[in-house]
Design a protein around this motif. Structure first.
Motif, PDB file in Angstrom:
ATOM      1  N   ARG A 103      54.286  25.944  38.778  1.00  0.00           N
ATOM      2  CA  ARG A 103      53.250  26.969  38.635  1.00  0.00           C
ATOM      3  C   ARG A 103      52.059  26.648  39.535  1.00  0.00           C
ATOM      4  N   TYR A 104      51.582  27.673  40.214  1.00  0.00           N
ATOM      5  CA  TYR A 104      50.386  27.586  41.042  1.00  0.00           C
ATOM      6  C   TYR A 104      49.310  28.432  40.374  1.00  0.00           C
ATOM      7  N   LEU A 105      48.230  27.790  39.960  1.00  0.00           N
ATOM      8  CA  LEU A 105      47.099  28.479  39.357  1.00  0.00           C
ATOM      9  C   LEU A 105      46.038  28.676  40.429  1.00  0.00           C
ATOM     10  N   CYS A 106      45.461  29.860  40.479  1.00  0.00           N
ATOM     11  CA  CYS A 106      44.495  30.180  41.525  1.00  0.00           C
ATOM     12  C   CYS A 106      43.080  30.117  40.961  1.00  0.00           C
ATOM     13  N   GLU A 107      42.164  29.640  41.793  1.00  0.00           N
ATOM     14  CA  GLU A 107      40.796  29.399  41.354  1.00  0.00           C
ATOM     15  C   GLU A 107      39.836  29.591  42.517  1.00  0.00           C
ATOM     16  N   LEU A 108      38.560  29.716  42.159  1.00  0.00           N
ATOM     17  CA  LEU A 108      37.476  29.729  43.137  1.00  0.00           C
ATOM     18  C   LEU A 108      36.705  28.437  42.978  1.00  0.00           C
ATOM     19  N   PRO A 109      36.145  27.931  44.058  1.00  0.00           N
ATOM     20  CA  PRO A 109      35.372  26.693  43.924  1.00  0.00           C
ATOM     21  C   PRO A 109      34.139  26.917  43.054  1.00  0.00           C
ATOM     22  N   GLY A 110      33.774  25.901  42.288  1.00  0.00           N
ATOM     23  CA  GLY A 110      32.578  25.953  41.460  1.00  0.00           C
ATOM     24  C   GLY A 110      31.379  25.458  42.240  1.00  0.00           C
ATOM     25  N   GLY A 149      44.696  35.932  35.776  1.00  0.00           N
ATOM     26  CA  GLY A 149      45.883  36.664  36.201  1.00  0.00           C
ATOM     27  C   GLY A 149      46.401  36.279  37.574  1.00  0.00           C
ATOM     28  N   ALA A 150      45.713  35.395  38.271  1.00  0.00           N
ATOM     29  CA  ALA A 150      46.139  34.990  39.617  1.00  0.00           C
ATOM     30  C   ALA A 150      46.919  33.679  39.529  1.00  0.00           C
ATOM     31  N   TRP A 151      48.206  33.800  39.350  1.00  0.00           N
ATOM     32  CA  TRP A 151      49.097  32.641  39.296  1.00  0.00           C
ATOM     33  C   TRP A 151      50.474  33.105  39.731  1.00  0.00           C
ATOM     34  N   PHE A 152      51.295  32.160  40.119  1.00  0.00           N
ATOM     35  CA  PHE A 152      52.698  32.448  40.432  1.00  0.00           C
ATOM     36  C   PHE A 152      53.492  31.170  40.230  1.00  0.00           C
ATOM     37  N   ASP A 153      54.774  31.340  39.923  1.00  0.00           N
ATOM     38  CA  ASP A 153      55.695  30.212  39.784  1.00  0.00           C
ATOM     39  C   ASP A 153      56.671  30.242  40.949  1.00  0.00           C
ATOM     40  N   ILE A 154      56.806  29.118  41.654  1.00  0.00           N
ATOM     41  CA  ILE A 154      57.877  28.971  42.638  1.00  0.00           C
ATOM     42  C   ILE A 154      59.089  28.524  41.832  1.00  0.00           C
ATOM     43  N   ILE A 155      60.146  29.339  41.837  1.00  0.00           N
ATOM     44  CA  ILE A 155      61.268  29.078  40.937  1.00  0.00           C
ATOM     45  C   ILE A 155      62.497  28.508  41.618  1.00  0.00           C
ATOM     46  N   ASN A 156      62.683  28.763  42.902  1.00  0.00           N
ATOM     47  CA  ASN A 156      63.766  28.135  43.657  1.00  0.00           C
ATOM     48  C   ASN A 156      63.620  28.489  45.124  1.00  0.00           C
ATOM     49  N   ALA A 157      64.083  27.661  45.980  1.00  0.00           N
ATOM     50  CA  ALA A 157      64.061  27.876  47.424  1.00  0.00           C
ATOM     51  C   ALA A 157      62.860  28.712  47.840  1.00  0.00           C
TER      52      ALA A 157
END
Length: 119
Positions: free
Chosen positions: A32-39, A51-59
Motif C-alpha cells: 500500500r502507498y499512502l499519499c500525503e503532503l509535507p507538514g 482517499g489518496a492511496w493505492f495498492d501495488i498488487i502484482n507486476a
C-alpha cells in the motif's frame, strides 16, 4: 544479405530507442502507498490526503477504492496507464517513495510512501 542485416539493425535500434530514453522497465514494490503532503515545523511532519492511496498488487497492476488498473515504470518515471488513476504521473524518489509530478496548486507537493499494509 547486407540489406536484410541493415533492416534488422534499424528495426532493433528503433525498438530500443523508447526504452533508452526512459530507462529500463521495472515494477514497484508490492504493498500500500499512502499519499500525503509535507507538514511544517509547527505541526505534524506530514498531512495525509484523504482517499489518496493505492495498492501495488502484482507486476504492473494496482487497485484503489475506485477499481484496478496498470502502470508503467521506466527508469524513475511512473505513469498510470489504465484504471481510475489513468494519466497520473510520479517520479520515484526512493525505494519506497514517489512524488506526484502532474499536479498543480495545493496538491503539487503530494508524495506517496509505501507502508507495510496491503489491502
Amino acid at each position: 544479405m547486407f540489406r536484410s542485416a541493415s533492416i534488422a539493425i534499424a528495426l532493433a535500434a528503433a525498438a530500443a530507442a523508447p526504452l533508452a530514453a526512459g530507462g529500463p522497465l521495472g515494477t514497484l514494490p508490492l504493498g500500500r502507498y499512502l499519499c500525503e503532503l509535507p507538514g511544517d515545523a509547527a505541526g505534524p511532519a506530514s498531512r495525509p490526503v484523504e482517499g489518496a492511496w493505492f495498492d501495488i498488487i502484482n507486476a504492473s497492476s494496482y487497485v484503489t477504492d475506485g477499481g484496478d488498473g496498470t502502470y508503467l515504470l521506466t527508469g524513475d518515471d511512473v505513469v498510470f496507464t489504465r484504471g481510475p488513476m489513468r494519466g497520473a504521473r510520479f517520479e520515484r524518489t526512493g525505494v519506497r517513495a514517489l512524488k506526484r509530478t502532474d499536479l498543480t496548486g495545493p496538491l503539487a507537493k503530494m508524495r506517496c510512501v509505501k507502508t507495510g499494509r496491503t489491502q
